[in-house]
Design a protein around this motif. Structure first.
Motif, mmCIF file in Angstrom:
data_model
loop_
_atom_site.group_PDB
_atom_site.id
_atom_site.type_symbol
_atom_site.label_atom_id
_atom_site.label_comp_id
_atom_site.label_asym_id
_atom_site.label_seq_id
_atom_site.Cartn_x
_atom_site.Cartn_y
_atom_site.Cartn_z
ATOM 1 N N GLU A 47 7.562 -4.702 -11.148
ATOM 2 C CA GLU A 47 8.645 -3.731 -10.957
ATOM 3 C C GLU A 47 9.993 -4.261 -11.437
ATOM 4 O O GLU A 47 10.895 -3.490 -11.739
ATOM 5 C CB GLU A 47 8.745 -3.345 -9.472
ATOM 6 N N ARG A 55 -2.652 1.978 -0.279
ATOM 7 C CA ARG A 55 -1.305 2.375 -0.715
ATOM 8 C C ARG A 55 -0.734 1.384 -1.716
ATOM 9 O O ARG A 55 -0.092 1.759 -2.692
ATOM 10 C CB ARG A 55 -0.373 2.496 0.496
ATOM 11 N N LEU A 56 -0.994 0.102 -1.464
ATOM 12 C CA LEU A 56 -0.509 -0.927 -2.395
ATOM 13 C C LEU A 56 -1.150 -0.764 -3.767
ATOM 14 O O LEU A 56 -0.495 -0.951 -4.798
ATOM 15 C CB LEU A 56 -0.859 -2.321 -1.854
ATOM 16 N N HIS A 100 -2.226 2.030 -5.022
ATOM 17 C CA HIS A 100 -1.570 3.183 -5.646
ATOM 18 C C HIS A 100 -0.255 2.740 -6.295
ATOM 19 O O HIS A 100 0.078 3.167 -7.405
ATOM 20 C CB HIS A 100 -1.298 4.293 -4.616
ATOM 21 N N ARG A 101 0.474 1.869 -5.587
ATOM 22 C CA ARG A 101 1.753 1.374 -6.124
ATOM 23 C C ARG A 101 1.510 0.616 -7.441
ATOM 24 O O ARG A 101 2.230 0.816 -8.418
ATOM 25 C CB ARG A 101 2.394 0.457 -5.063
ATOM 26 N N GLU A 132 0.540 3.122 -10.155
ATOM 27 C CA GLU A 132 1.692 3.924 -10.585
ATOM 28 C C GLU A 132 2.437 3.239 -11.736
ATOM 29 O O GLU A 132 2.896 3.883 -12.674
ATOM 30 C CB GLU A 132 2.697 4.088 -9.426
ATOM 31 N N THR A 157 0.999 -7.393 -3.575
ATOM 32 C CA THR A 157 2.439 -7.225 -3.333
ATOM 33 C C THR A 157 3.246 -8.071 -4.318
ATOM 34 O O THR A 157 4.187 -7.587 -4.951
ATOM 35 C CB THR A 157 2.784 -7.639 -1.878
ATOM 36 N N CYS A 185 3.019 -6.466 -7.766
ATOM 37 C CA CYS A 185 3.853 -5.258 -7.897
ATOM 38 C C CYS A 185 5.322 -5.640 -8.004
ATOM 39 O O CYS A 185 6.055 -5.112 -8.845
ATOM 40 C CB CYS A 185 3.654 -4.323 -6.703
ATOM 41 N N GLU A 186 5.747 -6.576 -7.157
ATOM 42 C CA GLU A 186 7.168 -6.974 -7.185
ATOM 43 C C GLU A 186 7.557 -7.547 -8.543
ATOM 44 O O GLU A 186 8.603 -7.218 -9.092
ATOM 45 C CB GLU A 186 7.468 -7.967 -6.060
#
Lengths: 382, 382
Positions: free
Chosen positions: B229, B181-182, B184-185, B188, B222, B225-226
């Motif tokens: 984002e 899932r991570l 995928h994030r 994305e 993580t 991504c952070e």
């Protein structure tokens, strides 16, 4: 004995007879299955009331037609087989005459090249692919392959409209075993020194095994065995050679021709066009689906892993046929046989049997170079 | 946003930490499994109380050591992987530092080259091979692969002495899904125009997926991504490229580097070092052996037949990521991906998406030629 044996004429004459027979069958509504590989059991096709014919893959002429869709650097057998279908379906002049006769190709997940070629084949011919386990030794692999055979049986029933009974399957198992026993009888004769028949002649006969009807093929082999058993051979002696490796599809006789041209005496072929096609018999008792699965999973193709049976069989055949050397033959870019060469070489080295490795394509450009290497090998082992 | 993203430092620093951790684990008696391929489920290894680490296969330096045993004309990934083991076991200086840490290699019957290479690997390292069906779509294929996974589970239990409970397996399924899932994030975020991270940077991160512990890897993803984002990207725009094809093992960044050097913006990789590694999640309910088997059989590697799922997925990704062109990447002599290229090309043509095919080895001799072709492709799609 006059050479070549007179009974070989039977096989030469059988070609046109068989094509005419297949055409008659088709006109009468019989379904014809095209095959490319030993792993597709004839027993199931015949028990469903269909006939079968091997498709061509030994000619270099059809390769350019294949290379319009397939990469160049894959094995010539795959390109030639695919090209023969493309050419035949595009009304080409190089056509494999069998292609137009078949209703469906039954193919098999063996090597990467064939497996992926079969995905583009349906654009030309209806295609059914049989899955194979790749580690054939376990009960689970046997159960999986048995289920694949049953599924294939259902497909054949749908094609012909005839239910495959256990009795019909057992009859075909007995018939196939009879052919296999006859081929053992022929190959036994080659243990003589000198053998009564040339390797290149046997190769041409073996090419008919999945083309002729079983009955027609057995008739020819019986005549050949009877002739060879009754006369004293007149072939000269020479270094006894085993060929081991990739199949030599009809038309591909380059390497045996070179070996014999240099005085080598080919006494056995460990290949799909040699021992692998008939060595193991199927059990005539028990569940016929299972005994067929057992028998076919014993075929020691290099697509299987580990392939210890093949390594042991090669050493066993080398001793049994008292060979002076082994020519390891692989088709260019055939990863499975090319990589397995190392293990075969190590095993033969332990047995003190010399080996020459030849990796070749279908063209003639490497003929001279192979000749020089074969000649040197003959000198070494003579 | 400063470039490269600061959180990538985490992955750079993680290497030594992980090696030290694996050494500690080994000293404490933990078993370490080496893997080469996505088809070996981490869940089973970890549920048995072992750890796992991917083995190296991206460097050209180890190829000469492999060519002493393997044919030259097989894919560089296989030669590099085998050479890394040979070199490490022969105390060479090019050694994959992971080899010395593993108790056993768990391999898989995928392509011909790997399958046959695994037969000669046991001379250097203890090796277990998992069989795979080649036609993954049927209930029988699922049952066969599930039985293979259970057998592998028993092997792992024997290795570690710990019984694999359903609870432990389910915990590992949830953990693996969390990682997926991570990813995928992360992927994305690459749909933005321009994306906030380079494809070559993502490739290097993805190379750590089966090297780091799941927890360590997730921590890094993580953070990444952070960071991505929260900031506005400063990367320039350019033709949006998808790479599709063979894996690019750590060290093999030639083609992405060339594409980016020519102004291409890589937004997604349909490969084992891209989407294939994380796209599908396993079902967290039901028999965990079966749901693991189901999930892994969905991986659309070209060793599977037919591979319609991959063809559809490529077209789907191309639209989703709004790519201007696809670079189809295959390793030299990789028959499966090379042949499948035709079907991918046909499908993309129907969608009106241009494709450039690059078949390459690990050396630098084709770098200039690839550069010229990539440049022409960029001009065409810009």
């Amino acid at each position: 004995m006059p050479h070549p044996p007179k009974s070989l004429d039977y096989f030469r004459d059988s070609y046109d007879i068989r094509i005419a027979h297949l055409e008659e069958e088709r006109a009468a509504g019989k379904k014809i299955v095209g095959t490319f590989c030993l792993y597709v059991p004839d027993e199931i096709i015949l028990a469903a009331g269909a006939d079968r014919v091997v498709l061509c893959g030994g000619s270099s002429d059809t390769i350019p037609a294949a290379e319009r869709s397939l990469p160049r650097n894959i094995c010539p057998l795959i390109k030639s087989s695919f090209g023969a279908v493309v050419d035949a379906c595009c009304r080409g002049s190089l056509a494999c005459p069998h292609v137009g006769l078949v209703d469906v190709v039954v193919a098999e997940a063996t090597c990467d090249g064939k497996k992926k070629m079969y995905e583009i084949l349906p654009a030309y011919l209806s295609t059914y692919v049989l899955d194979l386990p790749q580690k054939p030794g376990s009960p689970e692999a046997l159960a999986y392959f048995t289920s694949e055979l049953r599924k294939f049986g259902s497909f054949m029933e749908g094609l012909t409209g005839r239910i495959i009974t256990d009795d019909a399957l057992r009859r075909e198992i007995r018939s196939a075993n009879e052919t296999r026993r006859l081929l053992h009888r022929l190959f036994e004769l080659r243990m003589r020194d000198p053998p009564p028949i040339r390797g290149s002649e046997v190769l041409r006969v073996m090419g008919k095994q999945f083309f002729l009807s079983p009955k027609q093929f057995r008739e020819g082999i019986t005549r050949l065995c009877e002739e060879l058993e009754q006369v004293t051979p007149t072939l000269r002696k020479g270094p006894r050679i085993m060929i081991s490796g990739c199949p030599m599809a009809s038309g591909n006789t380059k390497v045996p021709d070179i070996i014999e041209g240099k005085g080598g005496v080919i006494v056995v072929e460990e290949s799909c066009t040699g021992t692998r096609s008939f060595w193991d018999l199927a059990d005539e008792e028990g569940d016929p689906w299972k005994t067929i699965a057992e028998r076919y999973l014993k075929i020691p193709c290099a697509c299987m892993t580990p392939n210890d049976e093949r390594i042991a069989r090669i050493a066993g055949l080398a001793k049994r046929y008292q060979v002076n050397g082994v020519v390891y033959y692989s088709l260019q870019f055939c990863h499975a046989y090319n990589i397995e060469r190392l293990r075969v070489q190590q095993s033969l080295k332990e047995e003190g049997i010399p080996m020459l490795a030849i990796e070749s394509e279908y063209g003639d450009s490497d003929r001279e170079q192979i000749g020089v290497r074969v000649e040197a090998f003959m000198e070494m082992i003579s």
